[in-house]
Motif scaffolding. Structure first.
Motif, PDB file in Angstrom:
ATOM      1  N   LEU A 137     -12.268  -3.794   9.450  1.00 57.78           N
ATOM      2  CA  LEU A 137     -11.563  -4.609  10.431  1.00 57.78           C
ATOM      3  C   LEU A 137     -12.214  -4.507  11.815  1.00 57.78           C
ATOM      4  O   LEU A 137     -12.972  -3.585  12.106  1.00 57.78           O
ATOM      5  N   TYR A 251      -4.369  -6.186   1.991  1.00 53.55           N
ATOM      6  CA  TYR A 251      -3.980  -6.444   3.384  1.00 53.55           C
ATOM      7  C   TYR A 251      -2.926  -7.547   3.438  1.00 53.55           C
ATOM      8  O   TYR A 251      -2.935  -8.491   2.628  1.00 53.55           O
ATOM      9  N   PHE A 253      -1.840  -9.996   6.568  1.00 49.61           N
ATOM     10  CA  PHE A 253      -2.237 -10.359   7.931  1.00 49.61           C
ATOM     11  C   PHE A 253      -1.224 -11.323   8.542  1.00 49.61           C
ATOM     12  O   PHE A 253      -0.791 -12.287   7.882  1.00 49.61           O
ATOM     13  N   TYR A 304      -9.452 -10.951  11.622  1.00 47.52           N
ATOM     14  CA  TYR A 304      -9.277  -9.526  11.389  1.00 47.52           C
ATOM     15  C   TYR A 304     -10.556  -8.803  10.961  1.00 47.52           C
ATOM     16  O   TYR A 304     -10.801  -7.680  11.385  1.00 47.52           O
TER      17      TYR A 304
END
Length: 515
Positions: A137, A251, A253, A304
């Motif tokens: 990231l 993940y 987001f 990200y």
């Protein structure tokens, strides 16, 4: 009408809700026929984000009842099929400009405590500079949270429900469409059409309309009925890229438009990214991603990750149409509830149950409630039974997949490690049935295409309703993703040729006869 053509229940639709209802009802002793116009899970139910989850973001819409119901189902399902489901940890990077940390902490606290957890660990805050998930990231992302949900092979979940229904006495007819049905003398007379154009007539004491995006058209068209509820069709698209990170976490987001995007480890070498929420008004059978959706998903990831992606990095895409329960005042597709409604019409003592909405995580509970209503209407006192029963192949000791997979590989040391692992994931304890008495790769028969031997194809055809290359490569498995683009046509042709020329499986005795 012969006894062979009479059933207690006709289920229309071979997606997850239809297959789940067929399984539950058959297990209660009802005679069940399920018809599906295409292959099992050929539409919405194979186009999900592959998650068994409570729906963390639904807490923002105050859907506490739906989230609790889904959270209660997570571990029930993980125990029922540990070969096609697994716990998964999700990392949420904290972006202060989108949601304050205190709000996220409250949401995760509720998510941890709305339902009892035994298999899944709770949430916690993490330092992205020290956690492995922080490495891919942007350096500006310093804090985050991690929590638990589950992953599922959605198409195989449908097939396993249909397989269990069949083994409990149900008849499963794929590539068979409901053309029309009329009430007469307290029962339904239904006309079904096969892919070759031939027709059959069956009688059923009740019908369950679980046609997903087609629930309304089946109601108003084939059944000539009205309903109090309706569905809103929303397209959800996903992209798949080469692996974007090395660790085993997924993940979640946050986007500036308040939507969320998942990035999930997928098929060993890939990352699955999705989903979009776009109002849809065309034919659900021909849904596909568009360039705006592809760009949206790429942009969401690029906010990200250090490594940026473009549409040129996309290896594969898929789209599905979600039949969401229509509600007044929900203009934003993302705000439309993922809950469901079961509508029962008992007119003329021939019940009709229609399913509106739903999500894959709550399919078992939906099927249980549907079977409760149907049994009550049909005068059956049989009760719920699916909560503690494994799906075919899921009877793995202590739901410990790793121990099971290692034992399978040890029993069949002649199998390449990757093939043994794939068999364990796909078939669970049923892998032994598929392998049979084979003692070597030669014993599995000819390798029709790389990695797929004749014995597996016969199993998929005879036990799991596979009829063509697409069924095998994209629904019974995702092996199509691992075929190089230049050879995919040849692999597809080879499989289709096998299905066209291999000796046919014995006819199912319970299938309806032509009139």
């Amino acid at each position: 009408m012969t006894r062979q053509n009479r059933y207690d229940l006709l289920v229309v639709g071979g997606g997850i809700n239809g297959a789940g209802i067929a399984r539950d009802a058959a297990g209660r002793g009802l005679s069940v026929l399920l018809c599906e116009q295409d292959d099992l899970a050929s539409h919405t139910s194979s186009a999900s984000t592959k998650l068994i989850h409570g729906g963390l973001r639904y807490l923002e819409y105050r859907e506490f009842g739906l989230v609790r119901k889904a959270l209660l189902e997570r571990e029930t399902l993980l125990r029922a099929a540990p070969h096609i489901m697994r716990p998964l940890r999700f990392v949420m990077p904290h972006m202060p400009n989108l949601r304050p940390a205190w709000l996220i902490r409250i949401g995760l606290f509720l998510y941890d405590h709305l339902a009892k957890r035994e298999l899944l660990p709770g949430s916690r805050a993490i330092d992205m500079r020290r956690h492995p998930a922080g490495a891919p990231l942007a350096d500006s992302i310093r804090h985050g949270f991690v929590y638990s949900d589950g992953w599922v092979d959605d198409a195989r979940l449908v097939v396993l429900n249909a397989l269990d229904a069949k083994e409990r006495g149900a008849t499963i007819l794929t590539h068979t469409k409901l053309v029309s049905a009329q009430r007469a003398n307290g029962e339904w007379h239904a006309q079904l059409q096969r892919a070759d154009g031939s027709t059959v007539t069956v009688c059923a004491r009740a019908i369950a309309n679980a046609a997903g995006p087609w629930v309304g058209s089946v109601l108003h068209g084939a059944l000539g009925a009205d309903a109090n509820h309706s569905v809103r069709l929303v397209k959800g698209s996903h992209i798949v890229t080469k692996r974007l990170f090395e660790h085993d976490h997924a993940y979640i987001f946050q986007n500036p438009d308040k939507r969320i995007i998942f990035a999930i480890p997928y098929e060993h070498d890939y990352t699955l990214i999705g989903t979009t929420d776009v109002a849809y008004r065309a034919d659900p059978a021909h849904v596909a991603i568009d360039s705006d959706e592809t760009r949206y998903l790429c942009d969401s990831i690029n906010r990200y990750f250090k490594h940026k992606i473009t549409p040129a990095d996309v290896c594969w895409t898929y789209s599905g149409v979600r039949p969401l329960l229509e509600e007044e005042g929900a203009d934003n597709p993302s705000a439309v509830t993922r809950d469901y409604r079961l509508e029962m019409d008992n007119t003329d003592a021939a019940p009709l149950l229609s399913v509106f909405g739903g999500k894959i995580t709550t399919f078992r509970k939906l099927a249980e409630e549907a079977s409760d209503l149907l049994c009550r209407a049909l005068g059956s006192s049989a009760g719920a039974w699916t909560a503690g029963k494994p799906l075919p192949g899921g009877d793995i000791a202590n739901a410990n997949f790793e121990s099971f997979a290692n034992a399978l590989a040890a029993r069949h040391q002649w199998l390449p490690a990757s093939l043994a692992r794939r068999y364990a994931h796909a078939y669970g304890t049923r892998a032994e049935r598929m392998i049979g008495d084979a003692q070597s790769l030669d014993g599995l028969g000819a390798e029709i295409v790389p990695g797929i031997h004749e014995r597996e194809l016969r199993y998929l055809r005879d036990a799991e309703w596979a009829t063509c290359a697409e069924d095998v490569l994209w629904r019974r498995s995702k092996l199509g993703l691992h075929v190089t683009p230049g050879s995919l046509d040849a692999v597809t042709a080879g499989l289709d040729r096998w299905f066209a020329t291999a000796p046919a499986a014995p006819a199912t005795p319970a299938a309806p006869v032509e009139h």
